[in-house]
Design an enzyme around this catalytic site. Sequence first.
Site, PDB file in Angstrom:
ATOM      1  N   HIS A   1      -7.491  -6.018   0.357  1.00 27.06           N
ATOM      2  CA  HIS A   1      -6.328  -5.128   0.346  1.00 27.06           C
ATOM      3  C   HIS A   1      -5.228  -5.603   1.283  1.00 27.06           C
ATOM      4  O   HIS A   1      -4.045  -5.499   0.952  1.00 27.06           O
ATOM      5  CB  HIS A   1      -6.776  -3.717   0.725  1.00 27.06           C
ATOM      6  CG  HIS A   1      -5.670  -2.713   0.703  1.00 27.06           C
ATOM      7  ND1 HIS A   1      -4.877  -2.501  -0.412  1.00 27.06           N
ATOM      8  CD2 HIS A   1      -5.209  -1.861   1.661  1.00 27.06           C
ATOM      9  CE1 HIS A   1      -3.986  -1.562  -0.132  1.00 27.06           C
ATOM     10  NE2 HIS A   1      -4.159  -1.155   1.113  1.00 27.06           N
TER      11      HIS A   1
ATOM     12  N   SER B   1       0.838  -1.199   0.000  1.00 27.37           N
ATOM     13  CA  SER B   1       0.000   0.000   0.000  1.00 27.37           C
ATOM     14  C   SER B   1       0.877   1.254   0.000  1.00 27.37           C
ATOM     15  O   SER B   1       1.680   1.436  -0.920  1.00 27.37           O
ATOM     16  CB  SER B   1      -0.964  -0.052   1.188  1.00 27.37           C
ATOM     17  OG  SER B   1      -2.040   0.842   1.020  1.00 27.37           O
TER      18      SER B   1
END
Length: 260
Positions: free
Chosen positions: A236, A84
């Site tokens: 995610h 990320s």
Amino acid sequence: MQLHYREMGAGSPLVILHGLFGTADNWQTLARRWSERQRVILVDLRNHGRSPHTPEHTYELMSQDVLELFDSLQLTNVTLLGHSMGGKVAMRFALDHPEKLERLVVMDIAPRLSDMRHQDEILAGLNAVNLSTLQSRQEADDALARYIPQVDVRQFLLKNLYRRDDNSFAWRQNLTALTTNMSRIGAEIMDDQPFMKPTLFIRGGKSDYISPEDKLYGIPQLFPNSQVETIPDAGHWVHAEAPDRVFELVDAFARQSDSI
């Protein structure tokens, strides 16, 4: 800036950069497994974990922070992994200092611009926790719950909460700086020169952080020697949701020759 880090194992180095609101501790379980085969270095990025807090928070500065760590540890031929926000730091570093890396792994993030509106509720929840009057972790969880219904997200965020020596509560992350710089955290990663070394993107099949357009255009332009692997049942936080598959993909990639 001297970043806080911890290391384990021996051999060729694997350096891991966590995501927004995370810390090096989030990667300990996988790091222990990888450390049976190689040297693993877990890093707290600026304004996170036990690394220094500053008002500035840009990818250019974070790339420089990582360079200072590489130089202090005399790291070469590194596999750099980032998730990320940490993935964008890793991309920026690879483009800035390709000579320092052997290969690059990017977890569930693309180089494109993000407006970061998906972080609004998290920021509202974190800023709603009144540290000056906070008496317990449960009280902090109750404050977060008004904005963040997902229990697993709140548990992840609460890992940053700790007690000082005077028994008061504080955040490990620099919440003021992260709130102020959120648009910069969403910034696009750009460069005139692509990173030509082997690069592996790992995405969660239930996540939209890497889109079909990213795979066709954005990623190949900057990382032409790259491949994208999808883990269908993960979101995610792919490393937390599918740790065995992530372990296998990174382990195999780190052992490859210089071509994909």
